[in-house]
Design a protein around this motif. Structure first.
Motif, PDB file in Angstrom:
ATOM      1  N   ASP A   4       0.820  -1.202   0.000  1.00 23.32           N
ATOM      2  CA  ASP A   4       0.000   0.000   0.000  1.00 23.32           C
ATOM      3  C   ASP A   4       0.856   1.255   0.000  1.00 23.32           C
ATOM      4  OD1 ASP A   4      -2.277  -1.524   0.055  1.00 23.32           O
ATOM      5  OD2 ASP A   4      -2.554  -1.360   2.218  1.00 23.32           O
ATOM      6  N   THR A   6       2.669   4.536  -1.100  1.00 25.47           N
ATOM      7  CA  THR A   6       2.490   5.583  -2.089  1.00 25.47           C
ATOM      8  C   THR A   6       3.674   6.535  -2.004  1.00 25.47           C
ATOM      9  OG1 THR A   6       1.248   6.994  -0.581  1.00 25.47           O
ATOM     10  CG2 THR A   6      -0.030   5.470  -1.948  1.00 25.47           C
ATOM     11  N   THR A   8       5.436  10.056  -1.471  1.00 28.23           N
ATOM     12  CA  THR A   8       5.249  11.334  -0.790  1.00 28.23           C
ATOM     13  C   THR A   8       6.332  12.283  -1.267  1.00 28.23           C
ATOM     14  OG1 THR A   8       4.300  10.265   1.156  1.00 28.23           O
ATOM     15  CG2 THR A   8       5.122  12.507   1.437  1.00 28.23           C
ATOM     16  N   GLU A  61       3.250  16.006   0.345  1.00 27.17           N
ATOM     17  CA  GLU A  61       2.093  15.656  -0.468  1.00 27.17           C
ATOM     18  C   GLU A  61       2.143  14.179  -0.843  1.00 27.17           C
ATOM     19  OE1 GLU A  61      -0.307  17.616  -4.128  1.00 27.17           O
ATOM     20  OE2 GLU A  61       1.854  17.433  -4.405  1.00 27.17           O
ATOM     21  N   ASP A  62       1.118  13.460  -0.420  1.00 25.36           N
ATOM     22  CA  ASP A  62       0.963  12.054  -0.773  1.00 25.36           C
ATOM     23  C   ASP A  62       0.272  11.995  -2.126  1.00 25.36           C
ATOM     24  OD1 ASP A  62       0.734   9.072   0.350  1.00 25.36           O
ATOM     25  OD2 ASP A  62      -1.152   9.591  -0.670  1.00 25.36           O
ATOM     26  N   GLU A  63       0.752  11.118  -3.001  1.00 19.75           N
ATOM     27  CA  GLU A  63       0.196  11.078  -4.348  1.00 19.75           C
ATOM     28  C   GLU A  63      -1.282  10.700  -4.374  1.00 19.75           C
ATOM     29  OE1 GLU A  63       2.503   8.304  -6.639  1.00 19.75           O
ATOM     30  OE2 GLU A  63       1.993   6.623  -5.361  1.00 19.75           O
ATOM     31  N   GLN A  64      -1.772  10.047  -3.338  1.00  7.67           N
ATOM     32  CA  GLN A  64      -3.190   9.680  -3.285  1.00  7.67           C
ATOM     33  C   GLN A  64      -4.001  10.555  -2.337  1.00  7.67           C
ATOM     34  OE1 GLN A  64      -3.376   5.487  -2.417  1.00  7.67           O
ATOM     35  NE2 GLN A  64      -2.545   4.913  -4.409  1.00  7.67           N
ATOM     36  N   ALA A  65      -3.443  10.893  -1.191  1.00  5.59           N
ATOM     37  CA  ALA A  65      -4.190  11.615  -0.161  1.00  5.59           C
ATOM     38  C   ALA A  65      -4.053  13.132  -0.256  1.00  5.59           C
ATOM     39  CB  ALA A  65      -3.757  11.147   1.226  1.00  5.59           C
TER      40      ALA A  65
END
Length: 93
Positions: A4, A6, A8, A61-65
């Protein structure tokens, strides 16, 4: 096996980050039980966006959140070091 994880990214705060920054900034203030007038928060954001201001801001910055963390900082000279040091605050969702 599936993961899971991602990506950042740490980058300078940008105008589009304002809503996320304000949310995390308020979380920081709440944690330390600090209440600031809206004008102070508005001025802080304006200084973060002003390239001439010594107050700087970065986001995680998280690529999904999206934006999951902030840091506001100032580099300044110190009498205890040979290079500038940072005064900062940070908040992570």
């Amino acid at each position: 096996p599936a993961t899971d994880m991602t990506q950042t990214t740490i980058r300078d705060a940008q105008p589009a980050d304002e809503a996320a920054w304000r949310n995390l900034w308020q979380g920081f203030l709440d944690y330390y039980e600090v209440t600031l007038p809206t004008e102070v928060t508005d001025h802080t954001w304006a200084r973060l966006m002003d390239v001439a201001s010594p107050v700087q801001g970065i986001v995680a910055e998280d690529e999904q959140a999206g934006v999951i963390g902030i840091a506001n900082y100032m580099l300044h000279e110190s009498t205890a070091a040979l290079t500038p040091v940072s005064s900062d605050c940070a908040s992570v969702s």
